[in-house]
Design a protein around this motif. Structure first.
Motif, short mmCIF file in Angstrom:
data_model
loop_
_atom_site.label_atom_id
_atom_site.label_comp_id
_atom_site.label_asym_id
_atom_site.label_seq_id
_atom_site.Cartn_x
_atom_site.Cartn_y
_atom_site.Cartn_z
N THR A 193 1.03 -1.10 -0.34
CA THR A 193 0.09 -0.30 -0.43
C THR A 193 0.86 1.24 -0.18
N GLY A 194 2.28 1.00 -0.10
CA GLY A 194 2.68 2.36 -0.16
C GLY A 194 4.24 2.66 1.14
N ILE A 195 4.30 2.88 1.02
CA ILE A 195 6.17 3.69 1.92
C ILE A 195 5.28 4.11 3.32
N ALA A 196 6.23 4.18 4.53
CA ALA A 196 6.14 3.80 6.43
C ALA A 196 7.26 5.14 6.06
N LEU A 197 7.01 6.13 6.14
CA LEU A 197 7.87 7.70 6.60
C LEU A 197 7.67 7.18 8.30
N PHE A 198 9.22 7.78 8.67
CA PHE A 198 9.58 7.71 9.69
C PHE A 198 10.60 8.65 10.98
N LYS A 199 10.11 8.77 12.01
CA LYS A 199 10.85 9.99 12.85
C LYS A 199 12.09 9.19 14.24
N ASP A 200 13.20 9.32 13.47
CA ASP A 200 14.02 8.08 13.83
C ASP A 200 13.72 6.71 13.78
N ASP A 201 13.10 6.20 14.93
CA ASP A 201 12.26 5.01 14.48
C ASP A 201 10.77 4.90 14.94
N GLN A 202 9.97 5.82 15.35
CA GLN A 202 8.86 5.97 14.75
C GLN A 202 7.73 6.51 13.42
N PHE A 203 6.86 5.56 13.52
CA PHE A 203 6.13 5.62 11.92
C PHE A 203 5.61 6.91 12.24
N VAL A 204 4.82 7.59 11.87
CA VAL A 204 4.61 9.52 12.00
C VAL A 204 3.33 9.12 10.46
N THR A 205 3.79 8.75 9.27
CA THR A 205 3.01 8.87 8.16
C THR A 205 3.21 8.08 7.18
N ASN A 206 2.34 8.18 6.38
CA ASN A 206 2.61 7.64 5.30
C ASN A 206 2.04 7.64 4.01
N LEU A 207 3.24 7.41 2.52
CA LEU A 207 2.88 8.29 0.71
C LEU A 207 2.25 6.75 0.32
N ILE A 303 6.21 16.73 -0.09
CA ILE A 303 7.77 18.18 0.47
C ILE A 303 6.87 18.50 1.43
N GLN A 304 5.81 18.76 1.76
CA GLN A 304 5.21 19.64 2.74
C GLN A 304 4.82 18.55 3.95
N ILE A 305 4.06 17.47 2.84
CA ILE A 305 3.61 16.12 4.50
C ILE A 305 5.72 16.19 5.02
N MET A 306 6.72 16.33 4.60
CA MET A 306 7.78 15.86 5.40
C MET A 306 7.85 16.95 6.43
N LYS A 307 7.44 18.40 5.95
CA LYS A 307 7.92 19.29 6.44
C LYS A 307 7.01 19.06 8.21
N GLN A 308 5.65 19.12 7.18
CA GLN A 308 4.40 19.14 8.33
C GLN A 308 5.26 18.13 9.77
N TYR A 309 5.84 16.91 9.24
CA TYR A 309 5.81 16.04 10.63
C TYR A 309 7.36 16.34 10.85
N LYS A 310 7.87 17.53 10.01
CA LYS A 310 9.30 17.19 10.32
C LYS A 310 11.08 16.45 10.21
N VAL A 311 10.60 15.82 8.75
CA VAL A 311 11.40 14.52 9.14
C VAL A 311 11.79 14.37 7.73
#
Length: 359
Positions: A193-207, A303-311
């Motif tokens: 279903t896509g890509i999990a984006l992590f902040k350090d080792d914590q899942f924060v959102t997905n693409l 890019i906006q998604i990454m900025k929102q979660y500071k990742v």
């Protein structure tokens, strides 16, 4: 005398073969390990899957434990076989556990030389135990199907190709945040279903899978596959041929950083639904501009998604780090400052052939 020696040799060979067969029959080769966050406080639910002699069947067992090491003891108590981890192919982590952090579990695997270095990692949108216990008529060999699906979808740029060592490398690097594929259970089996984006080792959102292809264009990792582009009344399928990406950094001050992202994309139009006349060069040029604007818009949204979660899962920080000294880099506190960095994408699309695809 010779006959006696030959007979003895044959007997020893037979006994050795029987002994080794007996040893193998007593070993349980774990192929998949799953981690869920248990309902009980501070406990993990660890599930392992072992293939049986009949490859169409599998043996799945699970237990509750505080740590991975503790879980191995309890899992072993539930099996008549000696459980070994040298053949583990996939590690699955439940989304709820991933949201809390997964490094404690992965660190155990990362440091254990018994595990293979290329064990694939994926986040499961749902319950890992239910996925691993599922009996799917179209996927009789679930352990192999998980690994094969992760390989195939990564090749088509719908999910990243991530193993435990790659995740660990990005986690330990202060200039990039890790990513992992996301899969889920369906009525007939499993799907990416896509890509999990992590902040350090914590899942924060997905693409999602459409955004995934754009993400790989951003990072220069697009290998093969096609792009689906929707523009008002137009539907365009573009087959990928090649791409190049170049990143520039202008660090004026800690508060004023400009990153330029240049992407050159070359491909073929596989299918087109719309009113443009692609038999004319002007129609092709107009279509190239449409695709360029679409890709730039999608990149800006990511890019906006990454900025929102500071990742910084795209690794822009690596280019910033290369363009500054150590003290300045540390003062940046990357990626906490990524939200005020100006990142400007520029896309150049070249369509080599449109063929007879007008609809």
């Amino acid at each position: 005398m010779f006959k006696r020696l030959l007979l003895a040799s044959l007997l020893m060979g037979l006994l050795s073969a029987c002994y080794q067969t007996d040893i193998i029959e007593n070993i349980g080769f774990i192929h998949t390990i799953g981690y869920d966050l248990a309902e009980e406080e501070d406990l993990l639910r660890v599930t392992v899957s072992l293939p049986l002699a009949d490859k169409r069947q599998k043996h799945t067992i699970s237990t509750l434990a505080h740590t991975s090491k503790e879980a191995r003891i309890y899992l072993s108590n539930q099996s008549d076989k000696n459980l070994v981890t040298g053949q583990v192919r996939s590690i699955l982590v439940g989304k709820k556990l991933a949201e809390q952090g997964i490094w404690r579990e992965l660190d155990t695997i990362y440091r254990d030389n018994v595990f293979r270095p290329n064990i694939r990692l994926a986040v499961v949108d749902g319950d890992v135990e239910k996925l691993m216990e599922g009996n799917f008529s179209e996927l009789p060999e679930l352990n192999e199907s998980i690994e094969d699906m992760l390989k195939k979808e990564a090749k088509l740029n719908t999910i990243p190709d991530v193993d435990v060592h790659k995740f660990a490398r990005d986690y330990l690097d202060d200039a990039i945040d890790p990513i992992a594929p996301i899969i889920r259970k369906t009525d007939k089996g499993i799907m990416a279903t896509g890509i999990a984006l992590f902040k350090d080792d914590q899942f924060v959102t997905n693409l999602n899978t459409l955004q995934s292809r754009i993400f790989f264009l951003m990072t220069g990792q697009f290998k093969e596959g096609d792009l689906l582009i929707k523009n008002k009344d137009e539907l365009i399928f573009v087959d990928f041929l090649s791409s190049k990406h170049h990143v520039t950094v202008d660090l004026i001050s800690l508060e004023d950083i400009h990153i330029g992202l240049k992407i050159i994309f070359t491909g073929y139009v596989l299918e087109y639904h719309g009113a443009r006349d692609l038999s004319m060069e002007e129609g092709i040029k107009d279509l190239e501009r449409v695709i360029e604007r679409y890709i730039e818009k999608e990149i800006k949204e990511i890019i906006q998604i990454m900025k929102q979660y500071k990742v910084d899962n795209a690794g822009f920080g690596k280019y910033v780090r290369m363009n500054t000294d150590y003290q300045t880099w540390k003062r940046l506190k990357w990626p906490e400052t990524v939200d005020h960095v100006q990142i400007t994408p520029s896309v150049d699309v070249k369509i080599l052939d449109a063929g007879l695809i007008n609809r």
